[in-house]
Scaffold this motif. Structure first.
Motif, PDB file in Angstrom:
ATOM      1  N   GLN A  43       0.809  -1.214   0.000  1.00 34.59           N
ATOM      2  CA  GLN A  43       0.000   0.000   0.000  1.00 34.59           C
ATOM      3  C   GLN A  43       0.848   1.273   0.000  1.00 34.59           C
ATOM      4  OE1 GLN A  43      -3.247  -0.783  -0.231  1.00 34.59           O
ATOM      5  NE2 GLN A  43      -2.636  -2.932   0.018  1.00 34.59           N
ATOM      6  N   ILE A  44       2.068   1.185   0.509  1.00 33.65           N
ATOM      7  CA  ILE A  44       2.870   2.405   0.699  1.00 33.65           C
ATOM      8  C   ILE A  44       4.239   2.330   0.030  1.00 33.65           C
ATOM      9  CG2 ILE A  44       1.736   2.934   2.889  1.00 33.65           C
ATOM     10  CD1 ILE A  44       4.261   1.846   4.300  1.00 33.65           C
ATOM     11  N   MET A  45       4.446   1.313  -0.842  1.00 28.90           N
ATOM     12  CA  MET A  45       5.779   1.094  -1.396  1.00 28.90           C
ATOM     13  C   MET A  45       6.316   2.322  -2.133  1.00 28.90           C
ATOM     14  SD  MET A  45       8.269  -0.933  -1.398  1.00 28.90           S
ATOM     15  CE  MET A  45       7.533  -2.478  -0.834  1.00 28.90           C
ATOM     16  N   SER A  46       5.470   3.023  -2.867  1.00 31.87           N
ATOM     17  CA  SER A  46       5.944   4.187  -3.624  1.00 31.87           C
ATOM     18  C   SER A  46       6.473   5.263  -2.681  1.00 31.87           C
ATOM     19  CB  SER A  46       4.817   4.749  -4.498  1.00 31.87           C
ATOM     20  OG  SER A  46       3.713   5.143  -3.683  1.00 31.87           O
ATOM     21  N   LYS A  47       5.799   5.467  -1.543  1.00 34.05           N
ATOM     22  CA  LYS A  47       6.244   6.465  -0.573  1.00 34.05           C
ATOM     23  C   LYS A  47       7.525   6.020   0.135  1.00 34.05           C
ATOM     24  CE  LYS A  47       1.633   8.348   0.263  1.00 34.05           C
ATOM     25  NZ  LYS A  47       0.571   8.628   1.262  1.00 34.05           N
ATOM     26  N   LEU A  48       7.667   4.737   0.366  1.00 34.29           N
ATOM     27  CA  LEU A  48       8.893   4.216   0.990  1.00 34.29           C
ATOM     28  C   LEU A  48      10.087   4.426   0.063  1.00 34.29           C
ATOM     29  CD1 LEU A  48       7.648   0.867   2.613  1.00 34.29           C
ATOM     30  CD2 LEU A  48       8.175   3.012   3.769  1.00 34.29           C
ATOM     31  N   HIS A  49       9.895   4.182  -1.246  1.00 40.50           N
ATOM     32  CA  HIS A  49      10.995   4.352  -2.195  1.00 40.50           C
ATOM     33  C   HIS A  49      11.393   5.817  -2.334  1.00 40.50           C
ATOM     34  CE1 HIS A  49      11.913   0.373  -3.590  1.00 40.50           C
ATOM     35  NE2 HIS A  49      10.646   0.108  -3.918  1.00 40.50           N
ATOM     36  N   VAL A  50      10.416   6.714  -2.235  1.00 39.32           N
ATOM     37  CA  VAL A  50      10.741   8.142  -2.302  1.00 39.32           C
ATOM     38  C   VAL A  50      11.590   8.547  -1.102  1.00 39.32           C
ATOM     39  CG1 VAL A  50       9.767  10.463  -2.149  1.00 39.32           C
ATOM     40  CG2 VAL A  50       8.728   8.779  -3.667  1.00 39.32           C
ATOM     41  N   ALA A  51      11.232   8.032   0.079  1.00 40.36           N
ATOM     42  CA  ALA A  51      11.965   8.376   1.305  1.00 40.36           C
ATOM     43  C   ALA A  51      13.320   7.689   1.365  1.00 40.36           C
ATOM     44  CB  ALA A  51      11.124   8.012   2.522  1.00 40.36           C
ATOM     45  N   PHE A  52      13.395   6.457   0.832  1.00 41.08           N
ATOM     46  CA  PHE A  52      14.647   5.671   0.904  1.00 41.08           C
ATOM     47  C   PHE A  52      14.912   5.044  -0.468  1.00 41.08           C
ATOM     48  CE2 PHE A  52      12.419   5.495   4.981  1.00 41.08           C
ATOM     49  CZ  PHE A  52      13.360   6.072   5.819  1.00 41.08           C
ATOM     50  N   ALA A  54      17.495   4.097  -1.996  1.00 40.53           N
ATOM     51  CA  ALA A  54      18.528   3.059  -2.087  1.00 40.53           C
ATOM     52  C   ALA A  54      18.095   1.728  -1.462  1.00 40.53           C
ATOM     53  CB  ALA A  54      19.810   3.547  -1.411  1.00 40.53           C
ATOM     54  N   PHE A  55      16.941   1.711  -0.812  1.00 39.96           N
ATOM     55  CA  PHE A  55      16.485   0.499  -0.122  1.00 39.96           C
ATOM     56  C   PHE A  55      15.848  -0.479  -1.115  1.00 39.96           C
ATOM     57  CE2 PHE A  55      16.003   1.265   4.676  1.00 39.96           C
ATOM     58  CZ  PHE A  55      17.163   2.032   4.710  1.00 39.96           C
ATOM     59  N   SER A  56      16.037  -1.769  -0.825  1.00 33.18           N
ATOM     60  CA  SER A  56      15.360  -2.816  -1.601  1.00 33.18           C
ATOM     61  C   SER A  56      14.069  -3.203  -0.896  1.00 33.18           C
ATOM     62  CB  SER A  56      16.259  -4.051  -1.726  1.00 33.18           C
ATOM     63  OG  SER A  56      16.469  -4.639  -0.440  1.00 33.18           O
ATOM     64  N   GLU A  57      13.208  -3.956  -1.590  1.00 32.21           N
ATOM     65  CA  GLU A  57      11.961  -4.402  -0.968  1.00 32.21           C
ATOM     66  C   GLU A  57      12.239  -5.328   0.204  1.00 32.21           C
ATOM     67  OE1 GLU A  57       9.005  -5.849  -3.609  1.00 32.21           O
ATOM     68  OE2 GLU A  57       9.107  -4.116  -4.955  1.00 32.21           O
ATOM     69  N   ALA A  58      13.337  -6.086   0.117  1.00 32.13           N
ATOM     70  CA  ALA A  58      13.709  -6.973   1.222  1.00 32.13           C
ATOM     71  C   ALA A  58      14.054  -6.169   2.470  1.00 32.13           C
ATOM     72  CB  ALA A  58      14.887  -7.855   0.815  1.00 32.13           C
ATOM     73  N   GLN A  59      14.714  -5.013   2.274  1.00 34.63           N
ATOM     74  CA  GLN A  59      15.043  -4.161   3.415  1.00 34.63           C
ATOM     75  C   GLN A  59      13.782  -3.564   4.043  1.00 34.63           C
ATOM     76  OE1 GLN A  59      18.077  -1.865   1.109  1.00 34.63           O
ATOM     77  NE2 GLN A  59      19.280  -1.992   3.010  1.00 34.63           N
ATOM     78  N   PHE A  60      12.819  -3.226   3.199  1.00 40.72           N
ATOM     79  CA  PHE A  60      11.563  -2.700   3.731  1.00 40.72           C
ATOM     80  C   PHE A  60      10.802  -3.775   4.508  1.00 40.72           C
ATOM     81  CE2 PHE A  60      11.753   0.477   0.079  1.00 40.72           C
ATOM     82  CZ  PHE A  60      12.164   1.512   0.902  1.00 40.72           C
ATOM     83  N   ILE A 111      11.654   3.857  10.416  1.00 38.46           N
ATOM     84  CA  ILE A 111      12.871   3.420   9.711  1.00 38.46           C
ATOM     85  C   ILE A 111      14.028   4.370  10.028  1.00 38.46           C
ATOM     86  CG2 ILE A 111      13.940   3.075   7.454  1.00 38.46           C
ATOM     87  CD1 ILE A 111      11.178   2.200   6.411  1.00 38.46           C
ATOM     88  N   LYS A 112      13.741   5.671  10.050  1.00 42.94           N
ATOM     89  CA  LYS A 112      14.781   6.654  10.366  1.00 42.94           C
ATOM     90  C   LYS A 112      15.287   6.485  11.797  1.00 42.94           C
ATOM     91  CE  LYS A 112      13.271  10.220   7.086  1.00 42.94           C
ATOM     92  NZ  LYS A 112      12.706  11.581   6.918  1.00 42.94           N
ATOM     93  N   LEU A 113      14.354   6.212  12.726  1.00 37.48           N
ATOM     94  CA  LEU A 113      14.758   5.986  14.108  1.00 37.48           C
ATOM     95  C   LEU A 113      15.603   4.720  14.232  1.00 37.48           C
ATOM     96  CD1 LEU A 113      11.465   6.887  16.021  1.00 37.48           C
ATOM     97  CD2 LEU A 113      13.600   8.169  16.024  1.00 37.48           C
ATOM     98  N   GLN A 114      15.247   3.694  13.454  1.00 34.00           N
ATOM     99  CA  GLN A 114      16.019   2.454  13.483  1.00 34.00           C
ATOM    100  C   GLN A 114      17.438   2.688  12.973  1.00 34.00           C
ATOM    101  OE1 GLN A 114      15.326  -0.683  10.477  1.00 34.00           O
ATOM    102  NE2 GLN A 114      14.963  -2.084  12.194  1.00 34.00           N
ATOM    103  N   ALA A 115      17.567   3.452  11.876  1.00 33.15           N
ATOM    104  CA  ALA A 115      18.890   3.744  11.323  1.00 33.15           C
ATOM    105  C   ALA A 115      19.726   4.526  12.324  1.00 33.15           C
ATOM    106  CB  ALA A 115      18.741   4.521  10.023  1.00 33.15           C
TER     107      ALA A 115
END
Length: 547
Positions: A43-52, A54-60, A111-115
């Motif tokens: 549902q939110i993959m496009s927004k996740l890719h915009v924010a990150f 360089a991330f792969s779907e596995a990382q998400f 995700i940002k807090l985790q990083a």
């Protein structure tokens, strides 16, 4: 809310565009054996890719799950039709609230807090403002329920209280702390077990325990009621386990929502009475993948399992202490971790004995030179009692329901001026001979080195500086041949002697029966001269302060 409405929990629920387990409101739930992150990410993959980008779907897929939404964000309300529920946001009571149910924004934030946490030497922990105020109260630092202290000021007070409970500034005055600069503890070199060295208490607590025993109770404090009392029991349990040869501990709540894995690496001695336990620690929760934690318990802890039951609040306080100390640990100090690699993500810290906050530190923690509600510069006082200062009308109104009992207690009170002395006649005689010292400590603290105060008797001691100006402040009057008088911060510590002021002495003694065992009373006072106080003798405060 009718309890029967939630008897039949759903396996999963849809809230906004996301799916959560129906029992707890978690994307990932060890207890429900469910992980809905893959479904939700679609549902939110496009927004996740915009924010990150360089991330792969596995990382998400490994992103921190959104957890316990029923406790934090979502309010479940039964519909009129049996078995159906409405999911509204707690803040606005709005169905499908676009602001509160913005799961994409929450996922990105997590995700940002985790990083950020991966580059940190501490374990992330979320303690709310309300929880900090309650934990401070448990430690004896009572803040106004209506307090509007800024977040940074509240955080500073919370960290200061944690330090004070460990006597940190006395034991480690100049961080960072390098454990290699102090000697190691061992059963061969130290005759006392670690349990005895970790134990801390006060005269007040000893009296309370004695009274509880006389009433047939096991303890004056029920377990799991006060996180600060509980954490001291946990510290002693960790020490006792170490004495018995067990270095690993699992601190976990009864519902198994969260746990802290702790391994004591070594113990060193800061002084003859104070050990410091060097520990590796990590937190696991029901709403996060637990494979590494389970393996650590199985491989590192082994059997028998040394489990310590601790509430979620106690665990948060323990993590706050561990994190605070980890930040003060020397970067040159390192320890050997378990060969399995399961401790690679564990943080390194140390534990000092935790005990009651001593009177001097308590005075600093509770003293405020600004508005009693928000701490800002004051512009007005309560017109009735003149005892409380505020920045303005808004804070004064917010504080009135709390201040009213104190304000009423001062109305129509008898203010008696007393003349105080710095020494008793006996002390003056000894001072003339060059003999004697005055040693003071408080029943809120144990007679440890950092809590004791000692000074020689002086012929002509200097009168204390007036830090209170014309403002009323609380004093303790303690019975004796001469009445000892002091405030919470010990900025004033003087004597009321019958030889110097018989009228003030007799009037004060006539009030002693109103206090604890007829030995001490608390009263409001004002500084009216270099050697004078005006005391509201016949009106005690609504409750005795803790010092």
């Amino acid at each position: 809310m009718p309890q029967e409405s939630f008897e039949d929990e759903l396996m999963l629920v849809g809230i906004g565009s996301f799916v959560f387990c129906g029992a707890h409101g978690c994307e990932f739930c060890n207890e429900c054996f469910s992980d809905h992150r893959l479904t939700n990410n679609i549902q939110i993959m496009s927004k996740l890719h915009v924010a990150f980008p360089a991330f792969s779907e596995a990382q998400f897929m490994d992103r921190p799950p959104i957890s316990y939404v029923f406790e934090k964000i979502v309010e479940r309300t039964p519909r009129k039709s049996k078995g159906l529920l409405v999911y509204e946001c707690q803040e606005h009571h709005t169905l499908d609230c676009s602001a509160c149910f913005d799961w994409a924004a929450i996922a990105v934030k997590n995700i940002k807090l985790q990083a950020k946490s991966k580059n940190s030497t501490v374990i992330p922990i979320d303690i709310s403002r309300e929880e900090k105020i309650e934990l401070l109260r448990n430690m004896g630092v009572d803040l106004s329920p209506s307090t509007r202290l800024p977040q940074d000021a509240l955080e500073k007070k919370f960290r200061s209280a944690i330090d004070a409970s460990q006597s940190f500034s006395t034991l480690i005055p100049k961080p960072p702390f390098d454990p290699l600069t102090v000697s190691p503890w061992s059963k061969k070199t130290c005759k006392r077990p670690l349990l005895d060295l970790v134990r801390r208490g006060s005269m007040r607590e000893m009296c309370a325990q004695l009274q509880a025993k006389m009433q047939g109770k096991e303890s004056a404090w029920d377990l799991y009621e006060n996180p600060f009392m509980d954490i001291r029991q946990t510290m002693m349990t960790i020490a006792n386990n170490f004495d018995q040869g067990y270095k690993t501990n699992l601190v976990q709540d009864k519902e198994s929502k969260s746990a802290i894995c702790i391994r004591v690496v070594e113990v060193r001695m800061i002084n003859d009475d104070t050990p410091v336990m060097m520990v590796l620690y990590r937190r696991g929760t029901r709403d996060s993948p637990s494979f590494e934690i389970v393996k650590w318990v199985q491989q590192v802890m082994g059997a028998p399992l040394r489990q310590i039951v601790a509430t979620g609040e106690e665990q948060k306080l323990l993590l706050a202490i561990l994190n605070a100390n980890a930040r003060r640990l020397s970067s040159t100090y390192s320890v050997k971790r378990h060969s399995s690699g399961l401790e690679s993500a564990f943080a390194l810290s140390f534990l000092l004995p935790v005990g009651p906050i001593n009177q001097y530190d308590m005075g600093k923690l509770t003293h405020s030179s600004g508005c009693v509600v928000c701490g800002k510069k004051t512009n007005s006082k309560c017109s009735r009692c003149r005892a409380m200062e505020y920045c303005g009308v808004e804070c004064q109104r917010a504080h009135w329901s709390e201040h009213k009992p104190t304000c009423n207690s001062l109305q129509g009170g008898e203010w008696v001026e007393i003349i105080f002395s710095m020494n008793t006649p006996e002390m003056r005689r000894l001072a003339a001979k060059g003999q004697g010292r005055i040693v003071s400590w408080n029943n809120m603290s144990g007679p440890t080195q950092d809590n004791l105060k000692s000074r020689p008797y002086e012929d002509d001691p200097v009168f204390p500086t007036n830090i209170h100006s014309q403002n009323p402040f609380l004093i303790k009057l303690q019975r004796g041949p001469a009445i000892l008088i002091y405030d919470r911060t010990r900025s004033i510590e003087v004597f009321l002697c019958p030889e110097n002021d018989l009228n003030g002495y007799e009037k004060t003694m006539s009030q002693m029966h109103t206090g604890q065992m007829g030995l001490k009373i608390y009263r409001w006072a004002k500084r009216t001269g270099e050697d004078r106080l005006s005391v509201c003798l016949n009106r005690p405060p609504p409750k005795d302060p803790q010092w």
